[in-house]
Structures are given as structure tokens and as C-alpha cells.
Scaffold this motif. Structure first.
Motif, PDB file in Angstrom:
ATOM      1  N   ASP A  57       0.811  -1.217   0.000  1.00  0.00           N
ATOM      2  CA  ASP A  57       0.000   0.000   0.000  1.00  0.00           C
ATOM      3  C   ASP A  57       0.844   1.266   0.000  1.00  0.00           C
ATOM      4  N   GLY A  58       2.178   1.111  -0.008  1.00  0.00           N
ATOM      5  CA  GLY A  58       3.063   2.273  -0.063  1.00  0.00           C
ATOM      6  C   GLY A  58       3.544   2.772   1.280  1.00  0.00           C
ATOM      7  N   ASN A  59       3.156   2.105   2.369  1.00  0.00           N
ATOM      8  CA  ASN A  59       3.616   2.511   3.691  1.00  0.00           C
ATOM      9  C   ASN A  59       5.073   2.118   3.893  1.00  0.00           C
ATOM     10  N   VAL A  60       5.840   3.005   4.519  1.00  0.00           N
ATOM     11  CA  VAL A  60       7.246   2.736   4.802  1.00  0.00           C
ATOM     12  C   VAL A  60       7.375   2.393   6.279  1.00  0.00           C
ATOM     13  N   LEU A  61       7.728   1.153   6.565  1.00  0.00           N
ATOM     14  CA  LEU A  61       7.819   0.648   7.924  1.00  0.00           C
ATOM     15  C   LEU A  61       9.289   0.438   8.295  1.00  0.00           C
ATOM     16  N   PRO A  62       9.626   0.494   9.585  1.00  0.00           N
ATOM     17  CA  PRO A  62      11.023   0.346  10.000  1.00  0.00           C
ATOM     18  C   PRO A  62      11.653  -0.998   9.638  1.00  0.00           C
TER      19      PRO A  62
END
Length: 361
Positions: free
Chosen positions: A272-277
Motif C-alpha cells: 500500500d506504499g507505507n514505509v515501515l522500520p
């Protein structure tokens, strides 16, 4: 950009669709990824342009099962042409002669295979899929035949922890370039596995076993993953033994001198385009459809907090090994709801806390 926190490795969930239903799955993938559709090829190119204009990290095309995307090799080739080191993570079941040729054409630098048991009975049970083990064996054979470098990732819980040394030996026999021992983080479908997580005591023993094994291993690159306190164990062991050994590394690796590196040198971009650590941390620092990767990496409050070790709490905040370990932030978040809390599966008592307890007596 602060050099210490340069992005070096990014996993990219290019699809949430998967032909397996693994018990520990981070993304709870299914063949029909309801509400999380694959993004268009053109969007993939835009994301790679964005990243390549800022840094040159390793990009691991992941999932779900990335080989379910018909354009996976187009995406890989585009990234290669941008100067990025493109890699692929697969469960092995869809690897064929044809896509091995396409991997070489796209100049994919490394492929990771998942192997969680030394036999079909163990691996297929863990993956909830009959024939999964045979798929990995076939993929390894094809990779060797076509000269494609591959590594093996192995995830462990109580149900298969007795297999660890056997899987390590099998990975070596199969001709893998590296073997990564993953200690499960309970996220996604893995949240249901809380009671199956390896105990603190066994965890420590396994890390000590890994240290002795790594010290003797001359051919295979080995790393315990999602096990940051291994880097505390290394220092303790070296001090006790009075000797050091040179740890091997490869270009596709993030190094191997520090524990938790989530949001520090690695990240995950979900479908979905989320940038997670990291791949096991479900909290987003921003979305690449709304911001540039550079903006998220440098200015996300979440990422900045995780890089500020002074904000860490509990035993981690007091620990003399915080700079080399840091505790697993994803595991702390999964268990306590606070990603700055102490690592819940570390049994070590920091010197400051031990000293304070002694002074009370």
C-alpha cells in the motif's frame, strides 16, 4: 543525511498475494489480497526512481509471493538499470527454468529461499502446504544449475527449534551462499503464535550455539536475524575466550556489527506504499504515495525516535550493550504495545540494574 542512518537494505512487498498460508506470516497473505491490490508497474518504476535518486540500497522484491506478479522481472530489471542491487525473496514453489533465465537477464543479485525444516514433514507443517519442501529442493537445484546465488532464511518457534542445526547443515549441503536463522516476531498471522515463541532460556542457548558454529564456519555466511542480543553474546564470549574471529560479510548484507537496525539502515515498503522500520514492524513512518522516500527516512517521527537510544525504556534503556544490541523494537511493540520498551525475550540483567539491586542489600 547522517551517514550512520543511511538506508542500505529495503524489503519491498510488491504483492500481498501468496500461494501459501504459513503459520507465522508477517502479512497474512492469501491468493486474493482483499483491500491490498498490487500496484501498477508504472508506480513501481516511480518508486525506484524516487529511491535511486536518494540512495543506492539493496532492494529485495518480496511478498506475499513476488513470482505471482507477471511484471516482477520488469521491475527487477528497471531497478538494476538504476544502479540498485536487486534481490528476490520467494518460497521456492514457483521457480522454473524459464524464470531462472529471466532472473539472470534482470541481473538479480541474490534470491532468498525459505526453509524451516530438514524434512518435508517439518517444513510442510510450518508452511501449511504439502509439497513446499520439494519446491525448495527443486528451486535450489535450478539455482545451482543456472549459477544463481541464493541464501536460505529459516524461521523457528518451539515447534521446529530442534531442527536448527539440521537445517543449517542442509542449507550448506544445498549450496546456499548464506543461512539466516530467524527468531520469530509475532506480527500478522504470527500473532497467534505467542505461545509458540522460543523461551528466553532456549533463545540464549541458541545464540551461544550460533556463536560457536559461526566461529568454525569457513564457507557459509551465517547470521541470526531478529536476534539483536546476539551482538551482546558475541562481546561476552569474546571477552571470556580472550579472542576474536573475523566475521564474514557480503555486498547484499546489511553488515553484521549491530543488533536491531530497524529504521536505522533497513526498512520495508508494503504493497500500500507505507514505509515501515522493518518487515515485522506494523507501524508506518509515512507513505511513498504522499511523500518522497527521502522525506520519510529523514523526517519521520517514528524513525527518529527509534534512532534515539536515550528514549529506550526498561532494561534496554539501562543496558551497557544498547549501542550494539538495542533489543528488537518490533518484538517490544508486539508484546507491550510500546516500541521503545525493553526487548521482552532477553534474559540479560544490565550492570546498572544488578549494581542497584546489590546496593539495596
Amino acid at each position: 543525511m547522517i551517514r550512520e542512518f543511511e538506508p542500505k537494505w529495503i524489503a519491498w512487498e510488491i504483492t500481498r498475494r501468496c500461494n501459501f498460508n504459513c503459520v507465522h506470516c508477517r502479512s497474512s497473505s492469501e491468493m486474493e489480497a482483499k483491500g491490498h491490490p498490487d500496484f501498477p508497474t508504472e508506480e513501481a518504476y516511480r518508486v525506484l526512481d524516487d529511491i535511486a535518486g536518494y540512495a543506492k540500497p539493496v532492494i529485495v522484491l518480496s511478498g506475499g509471493e513476488p513470482l505471482l506478479r507477471s511484471d516482477v522481472f520488469d521491475i527487477a530489471k528497471y531497478g538494476t538499470n538504476k544502479g540498485l542491487r536487486m534481490c528476490l525473496a520467494t518460497n521456492g514453489s514457483l521457480v522454473t527454468e524459464e524464470n531462472c533465465l529471466k532472473m539472470k537477464e534482470a541481473e538479480i543479485k541474490m534470491v532468498s529461499l525459505s526453509l524451516d525444516g530438514s524434512t518435508a514433514a517439518v517444513h510442510d507443517n510450518f508452511r501449511n502446504q504439502e509439497g513446499a519442501f520439494d519446491g525448495v529442493m527443486n528451486a535450489a537445484e535450478l539455482f545451482n544449475r543456472h549459477g544463481i546465488k541464493f541464501l536460505i532464511n529459516s524461521s523457528f518457534t518451539k515447534r521446529n527449534q530442534d531442527e536448527i542445526s539440521k537445517v543449517y547443515k542442509l542449507a550448506k549441503k544445498l549450496g546456499a551462499t548464506a543461512w539466516y536463522m530467524f527468531m520469530i516476531v509475532p506480527t500478522g498471522r504470527g500473532e497467534d503464535m505467542m505461545n509458540e515463541l522460543i523461551s528466553k532460556e532456549d533463545y540464549e542457548e541458541l545464540l551461544e550455539w550460533h556463536y560457536e558454529m559461526e566461529k568454525e564456519e569457513k564457507d557459509l555466511l551465517v547470521r541470526p536475524t531478529c536476534a539483536p542480543h546476539y551482538y551482546r553474546v558475541i562481546l561476552q564470549k569474546q571477552k571470556k575466550d580472550g579472542e576474536k574471529f573475523e566475521r564474514r560479510s557480503l555486498k547484499f548484507s546489511t553488515g553484521g556489527a549491530k543488533g536491531c537496525i530497524a529504521g536505522q539502515v533497513i526498512a520495508l515498503i508494503d504493497v500500500d506504499g507505507n514505509v515501515l522500520p522493518c518487515s515485522y514492524f506494523p507501524k508506518s513512518g509515512g507513505n511513498i504515495r504522499e511523500q518522497s522516500f527521502k522525506d520519510i527516512w529523514e523526517n519521520s517521527e517514528l524513525f527518529l525516535q527509534m534512532r534515539d537510544f536515550k528514549k529506550y525504556k526498561g532494561k534496554c534503556g539501562s543496558c551497557e550493550y544498547i549501542n550494539v544490541c538495542g533489543g528488537c523494537r518490533a518484538r517490544a511493540y508486539a508484546v507491550t504495545g510500546d516500541y521503545l520498551d525493553e526487548e521482552p525475550f532477553c534474559g540479560y540483567i544490565p550492570y546498572k540494574i544488578r549494581k542497584a539491586e546489590e546496593n539495596k542489600k
